[in-house]
Enzyme design. Sequence first.
Site, PDB file in Angstrom:
ATOM      1  N   LYS A   1      -7.844  -1.648   3.738  1.00 66.70           N
ATOM      2  CA  LYS A   1      -7.405  -0.245   3.749  1.00 66.70           C
ATOM      3  C   LYS A   1      -7.452   0.289   5.171  1.00 66.70           C
ATOM      4  CE  LYS A   1      -6.357   2.757   0.531  1.00 66.70           C
ATOM      5  NZ  LYS A   1      -5.142   2.516  -0.232  1.00 66.70           N
TER       6      LYS A   1
ATOM      7  N   ASP B   1       0.815  -1.212   0.000  1.00 66.25           N
ATOM      8  CA  ASP B   1       0.000   0.000   0.000  1.00 66.25           C
ATOM      9  C   ASP B   1       0.859   1.277   0.000  1.00 66.25           C
ATOM     10  OD1 ASP B   1      -2.341   1.401  -0.126  1.00 66.25           O
ATOM     11  OD2 ASP B   1      -2.952   1.099   1.951  1.00 66.25           O
TER      12      ASP B   1
ATOM     13  N   LYS C   1       2.768   1.900   3.287  1.00 65.12           N
ATOM     14  CA  LYS C   1       2.041   2.063   4.555  1.00 65.12           C
ATOM     15  C   LYS C   1       2.337   0.928   5.526  1.00 65.12           C
ATOM     16  CE  LYS C   1      -2.431   4.117   3.460  1.00 65.12           C
ATOM     17  NZ  LYS C   1      -2.415   4.217   2.089  1.00 65.12           N
TER      18      LYS C   1
ATOM     19  N   LYS D   1      -8.418  15.034  -2.607  1.00 66.37           N
ATOM     20  CA  LYS D   1      -8.682  14.432  -1.298  1.00 66.37           C
ATOM     21  C   LYS D   1      -8.454  15.454  -0.194  1.00 66.37           C
ATOM     22  CE  LYS D   1      -6.120  11.274   0.919  1.00 66.37           C
ATOM     23  NZ  LYS D   1      -5.611   9.944   1.245  1.00 66.37           N
TER      24      LYS D   1
HETATM   25  P1  NAD Z   1      -8.595   3.995  -9.842  1.00 67.92           P
HETATM   26  O1  NAD Z   1      -9.860   3.366  -9.452  1.00 67.92           O
HETATM   27  O2  NAD Z   1      -8.647   5.310 -10.527  1.00 67.92           O
HETATM   28  O3  NAD Z   1      -7.733   3.043 -10.762  1.00 67.92           O
HETATM   29  C1  NAD Z   1      -7.642   1.672 -10.576  1.00 67.92           C
HETATM   30  C2  NAD Z   1      -7.713   1.009 -11.929  1.00 67.92           C
HETATM   31  O4  NAD Z   1      -7.546  -0.393 -11.730  1.00 67.92           O
HETATM   32  C3  NAD Z   1      -9.037   1.171 -12.615  1.00 67.92           C
HETATM   33  O5  NAD Z   1      -8.838   1.748 -13.892  1.00 67.92           O
HETATM   34  C4  NAD Z   1      -9.632  -0.232 -12.703  1.00 67.92           C
HETATM   35  O6  NAD Z   1     -10.371  -0.420 -13.868  1.00 67.92           O
HETATM   36  C5  NAD Z   1      -8.376  -1.065 -12.657  1.00 67.92           C
HETATM   37  N1  NAD Z   1      -8.520  -2.429 -12.155  1.00 67.92           N
HETATM   38  C6  NAD Z   1      -9.242  -2.889 -11.096  1.00 67.92           C
HETATM   39  N2  NAD Z   1      -9.047  -4.204 -10.926  1.00 67.92           N
HETATM   40  C7  NAD Z   1      -8.190  -4.609 -11.882  1.00 67.92           C
HETATM   41  C8  NAD Z   1      -7.597  -5.849 -12.219  1.00 67.92           C
HETATM   42  N3  NAD Z   1      -7.872  -6.948 -11.526  1.00 67.92           N
HETATM   43  N4  NAD Z   1      -6.745  -5.892 -13.253  1.00 67.92           N
HETATM   44  C9  NAD Z   1      -6.447  -4.786 -13.967  1.00 67.92           C
HETATM   45  N5  NAD Z   1      -6.988  -3.573 -13.699  1.00 67.92           N
HETATM   46  C10 NAD Z   1      -7.830  -3.489 -12.664  1.00 67.92           C
HETATM   47  O7  NAD Z   1      -7.701   4.078  -8.496  1.00 67.92           O
HETATM   48  P2  NAD Z   1      -6.431   4.996  -8.199  1.00 67.92           P
HETATM   49  O8  NAD Z   1      -6.895   6.242  -7.553  1.00 67.92           O
HETATM   50  O9  NAD Z   1      -5.584   5.080  -9.405  1.00 67.92           O
HETATM   51  O10 NAD Z   1      -5.707   4.128  -7.070  1.00 67.92           O
HETATM   52  C11 NAD Z   1      -5.112   2.918  -7.433  1.00 67.92           C
HETATM   53  C12 NAD Z   1      -4.712   2.096  -6.241  1.00 67.92           C
HETATM   54  O11 NAD Z   1      -3.687   2.750  -5.524  1.00 67.92           O
HETATM   55  C13 NAD Z   1      -5.840   1.825  -5.254  1.00 67.92           C
HETATM   56  O12 NAD Z   1      -5.842   0.498  -4.859  1.00 67.92           O
HETATM   57  C14 NAD Z   1      -5.492   2.682  -4.097  1.00 67.92           C
HETATM   58  O13 NAD Z   1      -5.963   2.151  -2.884  1.00 67.92           O
HETATM   59  C15 NAD Z   1      -3.987   2.662  -4.151  1.00 67.92           C
HETATM   60  N6  NAD Z   1      -3.440   3.798  -3.423  1.00 67.92           N
HETATM   61  C16 NAD Z   1      -3.591   5.048  -3.922  1.00 67.92           C
HETATM   62  C17 NAD Z   1      -3.090   6.131  -3.223  1.00 67.92           C
HETATM   63  C18 NAD Z   1      -3.222   7.520  -3.783  1.00 67.92           C
HETATM   64  O14 NAD Z   1      -3.741   7.695  -4.846  1.00 67.92           O
HETATM   65  N7  NAD Z   1      -2.739   8.545  -3.134  1.00 67.92           N
HETATM   66  C19 NAD Z   1      -2.459   5.921  -1.989  1.00 67.92           C
HETATM   67  C20 NAD Z   1      -2.334   4.623  -1.513  1.00 67.92           C
HETATM   68  C21 NAD Z   1      -2.810   3.562  -2.245  1.00 67.92           C
END
Ligand code: NAD
Length: 517
Positions: free
Chosen positions: A360, A311, A473, A401
């Site tokens: 999460k 994470d 994290k 956010k």
């Molecule tokens: P998002 O929803 O915009 O993008 C995720 C993408 O993954 C989507 O396009 C979805 O279609 C695709 N997806 C889902 N399952 C899939 C699979 N099995 N195979 C292939 N593609 C798949 O999310 P995001 O804002 O880009 O965040 C992405 C990840 O990063 C999340 O899990 C989030 O918890 C993690 N994260 C983000 C942040 C941050 O943005 N600051 C911080 C910590 C963790």
Amino acid sequence: HDVSTVTRQKNCKVSGPHVSYTENEVQATLQLQRTLVHTLPDGSVEARPEQLVYEFCTKLKPSKLGLMLVGWGGNNGSTVTAGIVANREDISWESCRGMERPNLFGSLSQHGTLRLGITADGTDVFVPFKSLLPLVEPKDIVLSGWDISGYNLAEAMDRAQILEPDLKKKLRPYLADMKPLPGIFDEQFIAKNQLPRADNVIKTSDKAQQVEIIRQDIRKFKQQHQLDFVVVVWTANSERYSMELAGVNDTAENLLKAISSSHKEVSPSTLYAVASILEGCPYVNGSPQNTFVPGCIQLAEEKQVFIVGDDFKSGQTKMKSVLVDYLVGSGMKVESMVTYNHLGNNDMFQLTDGEMWKPKSAAKSRVIEDIVGSNGTLYKEDEMPDHVVVVRYVPSYGDSKSDVSEYVTRTFMNCPYRMVMYNNCLDSALCAPLILDLAIFTELFHRVSYRTLDMKDFVPMYPVLSALSFYMKIPRTPLGEPHVNALQRQRACMENLFRALVGLNGEDNLFLQTKFP
Ligand code: NAD
């Protein structure tokens, strides 16, 4: 007194008997000290310094690097892609502030510096990390990835609603041709609200075939672009936890068998990880789910492939691991931390599903454990501050956010010290540089080998790559290494590792010669 610093050194070489450079590599021998602590029969502790000698060998030529993102068409995936392309093509854009130039702020590999040493007249000298050891240039990284949504990267960038219109217009010709490969989709592991976007999925539900398809995708990508090395980063949505079951995912052998029989508790993320490991590609888990079940870790160990988890630590949790470190580190007792987050991006939408929220929530709540645990004068064993994290989905906020956190601390004579902090940032703007760094530093550590006095040959670093805990994290560490959450300790690890690889001792900030002239 001159305290100015030199920060733009391009190249920096270390000289001395313990370090030698050839055209291809740098070799360094370093005597390090660690302090071993024993508890004596009367309960007191005894600390004994121990000398360790390490030889490091680091190849100097960066590989031709491919970066494959799982969830390429998401907010993070499209933002990091847009940023890399905008920098590579030197695209400026007009915003309400005037003309803006591309940069990679937020990236340690591009903008981080470390203190190299001191000049004879007492001036601190700082140099960029990348001046000590050559790193892959972001412009040279070749991108690809998978997504269960078929949007191309230009469409994905529009859907993310993050970048300015003029920038998007200029990027569109480059991004429109980038199309995510079909992803592994399993309804069981993702919230129902994601079903409408799943129009680009691998057709078979046979898990062994799914792994084979991902392996072929990696091989084709490598071949097509003549890549030396590929790093795979999961930046898809958080999955629910998979169950850890004896005989299913407890050993590498059982996990591979479970994949052959399409066992329902093998998650898509574990399938991507297994495919990457089998192809010799490091796998970074940017979400909190337990992708790295014991069998997957064992597979990485057997195949000597890096895994990094779990994470991304990008926003509010990063602040916490700084702020609580400051408070507890100053001898104050944090009693409670209450955080309210709200945002409206797709990932938050999917986290409205309780099962997906569990990992999460667990990840967010653990980010201060080591800091509190480090101070037995303030906290009794097993005592923790009250820690509440409330998260709400507010669609109109999009990727922006906001979080408000209140910290209640007791200081001298129990007087309360109340602190309220408000953060606002585009979530993906925080995360994109971390993804870039994770790929770049993983590639560097792949070029490193070491041996100790009792070893004949140089061997690679241990596959569970805890050196990159700064970005995570819940840092995943090898057995026998504690979890460190405090951000400055994590950064010090990166800094001192860079120094060690070129034969310099760790930074101690002592300035002995002036204190004891
Ligand atoms: P998002 O929803 O915009 O993008 C995720 C993408 O993954 C989507 O396009 C979805 O279609 C695709 N997806 C889902 N399952 C899939 C699979 N099995 N195979 C292939 N593609 C798949 O999310 P995001 O804002 O880009 O965040 C992405 C990840 O990063 C999340 O899990 C989030 O918890 C993690 N994260 C983000 C942040 C941050 O943005 N600051 C911080 C910590 C963790």
